[in-house]
Write a protein that holds these residues in place. Sequence first.
Motif, PDB file in Angstrom:
ATOM      1  N   ARG A 182       0.789  -1.329   0.167  1.00  0.00           N
ATOM      2  CA  ARG A 182       0.000  -0.006   0.067  1.00  0.00           C
ATOM      3  C   ARG A 182       0.969   1.216   0.042  1.00  0.00           C
ATOM      4  NH1 ARG A 182      -2.473  -3.841   2.653  1.00  0.00           N
ATOM      5  NH2 ARG A 182      -4.687  -4.348   2.256  1.00  0.00           N
ATOM      6  N   HIS A 185      -0.681  -2.528  -4.517  1.00  0.00           N
ATOM      7  CA  HIS A 185      -0.027  -3.622  -5.406  1.00  0.00           C
ATOM      8  C   HIS A 185      -0.192  -2.762  -6.699  1.00  0.00           C
ATOM      9  CE1 HIS A 185       0.390  -6.225  -2.259  1.00  0.00           C
ATOM     10  NE2 HIS A 185      -0.842  -7.047  -2.340  1.00  0.00           N
ATOM     11  N   HIS A 244       3.414 -12.745  -5.318  1.00  0.00           N
ATOM     12  CA  HIS A 244       2.295 -13.015  -4.442  1.00  0.00           C
ATOM     13  C   HIS A 244       1.830 -14.588  -4.271  1.00  0.00           C
ATOM     14  CE1 HIS A 244      -1.228 -11.807  -2.154  1.00  0.00           C
ATOM     15  NE2 HIS A 244      -1.061 -10.585  -2.138  1.00  0.00           N
ATOM     16  N   ASP A 267      -0.964 -10.042   8.504  1.00  0.00           N
ATOM     17  CA  ASP A 267      -0.936  -9.465   7.201  1.00  0.00           C
ATOM     18  C   ASP A 267      -0.106  -8.209   7.474  1.00  0.00           C
ATOM     19  OD1 ASP A 267      -1.161  -8.265   4.931  1.00  0.00           O
ATOM     20  OD2 ASP A 267      -3.438  -7.724   4.959  1.00  0.00           O
ATOM     21  N   GLN A 285       6.264  -9.724   3.673  1.00  0.00           N
ATOM     22  CA  GLN A 285       4.824  -9.739   4.093  1.00  0.00           C
ATOM     23  C   GLN A 285       4.209 -10.844   4.396  1.00  0.00           C
ATOM     24  OE1 GLN A 285       3.565  -6.486   4.306  1.00  0.00           O
ATOM     25  NE2 GLN A 285       1.141  -7.140   4.822  1.00  0.00           N
ATOM     26  N   TYR A 306      -8.339 -12.618   3.323  1.00  0.00           N
ATOM     27  CA  TYR A 306      -9.494 -12.079   2.250  1.00  0.00           C
ATOM     28  C   TYR A 306      -9.916 -12.792   1.221  1.00  0.00           C
ATOM     29  CZ  TYR A 306      -7.752  -7.839   4.965  1.00  0.00           C
ATOM     30  OH  TYR A 306      -7.619  -7.120   5.930  1.00  0.00           O
ATOM     31  N   GLU A 309       5.625 -12.370   0.937  1.00  0.00           N
ATOM     32  CA  GLU A 309       5.893 -11.675  -0.158  1.00  0.00           C
ATOM     33  C   GLU A 309       7.433 -10.668   0.162  1.00  0.00           C
ATOM     34  OE1 GLU A 309       2.020  -9.140  -0.744  1.00  0.00           O
ATOM     35  OE2 GLU A 309       1.428 -11.037   0.430  1.00  0.00           O
TER      36      GLU A 309
HETATM   37  C1  BGC Z   1      -1.692  -7.489   1.585  1.00  0.00           C
HETATM   38  C2  BGC Z   1      -3.111  -7.785   1.937  1.00  0.00           C
HETATM   39  C3  BGC Z   1      -3.974  -7.876   0.547  1.00  0.00           C
HETATM   40  C4  BGC Z   1      -3.560  -8.868  -0.383  1.00  0.00           C
HETATM   41  C5  BGC Z   1      -4.288  -9.033  -1.360  1.00  0.00           C
HETATM   42  C6  BGC Z   1      -1.366  -8.772   0.585  1.00  0.00           C
HETATM   43  O1  BGC Z   1      -0.158  -8.356  -0.104  1.00  0.00           O
HETATM   44  O2  BGC Z   1      -0.913  -7.157   2.314  1.00  0.00           O
HETATM   45  O3  BGC Z   1      -3.679  -6.748   2.598  1.00  0.00           O
HETATM   46  O4  BGC Z   1      -5.411  -8.100   1.034  1.00  0.00           O
HETATM   47  O5  BGC Z   1      -2.092  -8.658  -0.443  1.00  0.00           O
HETATM   48  O6  BGC Z   1      -4.214 -10.313  -1.746  1.00  0.00           O
END
Ligand code: BGC
Length: 350
Positions: free
Chosen positions: A81, A106, A176, A248, A285, A291, A313
């Motif tokens: 972010r 992203h 990712h 996260d 990360q 989610y 990540e």
């Molecule tokens: C982020 C999450 C996000 C996800 C999306 C991650 O890298 O930290 O907050 O929802 O990516 O798939």
Amino acid sequence: MTEPARRPFGRTPEGERVELVTLDNGILRGEILTFGAALRTLEVPGRAGARVDVVLGYDTLEEYLTRDGYLGAVVGRCANRIAGGRFSLNGRDYALPINDGPNHLHGGVQGFSRRVWQVEELEAHRAVFSLFSPDGEEGYPGALRARVEYRLDGTALELRYLAESDRDTLCNLTNHSYFNLSGHGSGTVLDQELCIHARRYTPTDENSIPTGELAEVAGTPMDLRSPTPIGAHIGEDFPQLVQAGGYDHNYVLDGPVGTLRPAAWARSEATGITMETATTLPGVQFYTANYIEAGRPGKAGAVYGPRCGFCLETQIFPDAPNHPAFPSAVLRAGERWEHMTRCRFSADEG
Ligand code: BGC
């Protein structure tokens, strides 16, 4: 080693052809899409040599186009972010597209994870993908050329990133992939053990933006310095975990940035597979698929849901452009953004 293979994997709504590339070095086998340069499959040897596919993915391009989650994708121009989509560079203010609550996430609406990459080089054990991102794309200054190499090296998968820009810009590339060392369709990863080689992490606010603090993990459920089942503390009443719906968070990796050093270790008792991740990047990360909604269809009849995979990540810290004390995500004109992440696999016989 077998011959490298590539096959069509459909077309984007704009009519761009997407291909699927297969790499195989006799130990590991991987499939990578040109859409997002996304790792779709990674088969690694488990107990008694049985191959286990340890990453989440989809069967069709349609699903990659319409479902969120960035499954296996290379993310850019700037991973994670940027608060309010705003940053300043060389005295000028920039406003990037907002695509996650009040923030830029992203790389924006059409980030690198949604672009079709070119296959530059292809051998049985390696593939090089490239992308040209024009000046102003998704609001970022400078025309940027990115290159990502996937390389199977014995029991390791290496990702080598390279980017250059003709103007000063931001750059923060990551992958990712959602890993599940018991197999991509095996359910949650809560019983898999994880270790992250980090003494500190970057706590976030309610919009997942770092507060700027580098907090010690010691004495909190964020402490993963020794092997810990992912589910051991994930449900604890700890504000950072409650707010994010699980892990996260960006961990501040120990050791010198720019040197390939251990980042994380993970293991599944079910398959005996261990993954050791090393990187030159400053952070990682750790994200527990908070989610991904329950019942989401995946590859080959698999069903995914929250906690059905974990992401590691490797990255420059989230919102780095707005935190001068963080390692910088600025890529200067003519300089090279060069980083590498390696995942090494092994299996014990249990
Ligand atoms: C982020 C999450 C996000 C996800 C999306 C991650 O890298 O930290 O907050 O929802 O990516 O798939």
